[in-house]
Write a protein that holds these residues in place. Sequence first.
Motif, mmCIF file in Angstrom:
data_model
loop_
_atom_site.group_PDB
_atom_site.id
_atom_site.type_symbol
_atom_site.label_atom_id
_atom_site.label_comp_id
_atom_site.label_asym_id
_atom_site.label_seq_id
_atom_site.Cartn_x
_atom_site.Cartn_y
_atom_site.Cartn_z
ATOM 1 N N VAL A 142 18.953 45.045 -27.678
ATOM 2 C CA VAL A 142 18.570 45.128 -26.264
ATOM 3 C C VAL A 142 19.841 45.153 -25.414
ATOM 4 N N ALA A 143 19.881 46.029 -24.433
ATOM 5 C CA ALA A 143 20.986 46.053 -23.476
ATOM 6 C C ALA A 143 20.689 45.092 -22.339
ATOM 7 N N GLU A 177 27.738 47.961 -33.193
ATOM 8 C CA GLU A 177 28.445 46.770 -33.670
ATOM 9 C C GLU A 177 27.732 45.471 -33.268
ATOM 10 N N VAL A 178 26.699 45.575 -32.453
ATOM 11 C CA VAL A 178 26.105 44.394 -31.834
ATOM 12 C C VAL A 178 25.432 43.477 -32.851
ATOM 13 N N VAL A 179 24.690 44.042 -33.785
ATOM 14 C CA VAL A 179 23.930 43.221 -34.727
ATOM 15 C C VAL A 179 24.862 42.296 -35.505
ATOM 16 N N GLN A 180 25.973 42.829 -35.992
ATOM 17 C CA GLN A 180 26.920 41.998 -36.731
ATOM 18 C C GLN A 180 27.609 41.010 -35.802
ATOM 19 N N ALA A 181 28.000 41.466 -34.614
ATOM 20 C CA ALA A 181 28.715 40.603 -33.675
ATOM 21 C C ALA A 181 27.858 39.434 -33.215
ATOM 22 N N GLU A 228 32.862 47.743 -29.093
ATOM 23 C CA GLU A 228 33.134 49.063 -28.527
ATOM 24 C C GLU A 228 31.876 49.911 -28.457
ATOM 25 N N ARG A 229 30.962 49.672 -29.404
ATOM 26 C CA ARG A 229 29.758 50.489 -29.500
ATOM 27 C C ARG A 229 28.556 49.594 -29.775
ATOM 28 N N GLN A 263 18.399 55.354 -23.257
ATOM 29 C CA GLN A 263 17.975 56.752 -23.308
ATOM 30 C C GLN A 263 18.546 57.488 -24.513
ATOM 31 N N GLU A 264 19.746 57.104 -24.930
ATOM 32 C CA GLU A 264 20.352 57.788 -26.082
ATOM 33 C C GLU A 264 19.972 57.143 -27.411
ATOM 34 N N GLY A 265 19.203 56.044 -27.349
ATOM 35 C CA GLY A 265 18.716 55.414 -28.565
ATOM 36 C C GLY A 265 19.628 54.364 -29.152
ATOM 37 N N ALA A 266 20.775 54.103 -28.522
ATOM 38 C CA ALA A 266 21.693 53.088 -29.031
ATOM 39 C C ALA A 266 21.144 51.680 -28.796
ATOM 40 N N CYS A 267 20.317 51.514 -27.779
ATOM 41 C CA CYS A 267 19.624 50.252 -27.502
ATOM 42 C C CYS A 267 18.135 50.551 -27.374
#
Length: 329
Positions: free
Chosen positions: A8-9, A59-63, A55-56, A104-108
Amino acid sequence: MSPRPAPVAMSCGEPSGIGPELAEAAWKALGAALPFVYLGAPEHLPGTVPHVVVERAEEVVQAAKDGLPVLALDIPGPRVPGTPQPTQAAGVIASIARGVGLVQEGACSALCTLPISKQALAEGAGFAYPGHTEYLAALGGVDEVVMMLASDELRVVPATIHIPVSEVPSALTPALLEKRLRITHAALIERFGISAPRIAVAGLNPHAGEGGRMGREEIELISPVLDKLRTEGMDLIGPLPGDTMFHAEARAGYDAAVAMYHDQALIPIKTLAFDRGVNVTLGLPFIRTSPDHGTAFGIAGQGVANPTSTIEALRMAWRMAGGELEGAA
C-alpha cells in the motif's frame, strides 16, 4: 491461495501535522504483516521506529521486516509541528500524485492518504481543489466520486456533504441521489466483494416524512429514485426514518446505508466507531482510504496522536486489494 497484493502506498500528508507520527505508529503495529511505503521526507519522521529508505516499491516487502519503508521525496525544510511551512506544500501535493501513480502502474495495490491542510496547500502552492477527494478524482480522470465512512459496524454514505443544512433540500436532486446509489452499489460489489448488496436509504425528514405530513421529499424525490433502481435489480430499503435505522438489529439487515446529509451519516458512525472509522473514496479507478480525522496541529509533535484510524485505513485498503492479515500486532 490468492497471491499477496502489492504494498500500500501512503502519502505523507501535512508534515507539520500528526501524519509522520501516525506512519511510524502504523508500522509498529503492522510491521511486515501489511507492507506499506511512506512517500515523503525521511527527515520529517520522528524517529521512534527504524525506517528503511527504498528506491522502488518492489523493495518494500523486504524492507518492512526491518523498519518503516520510505520512498524519499524532496520536501525542503524541517518539520515544524503545528506550523505548516509554505515551501513544503508542493511536496505534499507531489506525494499524493506519486501515490496515485504507483497504484496506477501496479507497483502498489492501494493508496492510503494521511491528512492534509487544504489551507496550507492553497497558500503555499496555489492548490485549486477543495480537498483530497477532488484532486484524486482529477488524477483518476473521473467526474463523480462518493465519500463512504466505514468501520466493522457500519458503512455509510452521505448524499450531500459539506453544505449548510438549509441548502440540503435544494441540493438533493434525483440525479444526485441516483449517482450516489449507483456508485455505492458498484463499489460494494467491486471493492468489498458483496455480490448482492443491500442498501438502506434514509429519508430526509423526521419519520421519513410520515406520509407527507412532515415533508414530501420522500414521496416526490427519494422513493421514485429507489423505485427506478429497484427495477434494475438493486436491493434498496427505504426511505427509512433516520432515527431508527442505525441500531444493531437494523444494521444487520443491510450492507451500507445512504444518508441525505452530513450529520445524518456521520453521527452514527462516529458514535459507533469514533477512533476506528475510515474514509473510503468510491468511484475512483483505484483504491483509496484515509483516516477519518484531520491534521491535529494542536497535538502534533507530542507523541500522543491516536493511530487507530490510520491502522484501520491501511487494513481496509489491504483487504479491499485482496490481502489477508496475519501476524499483525
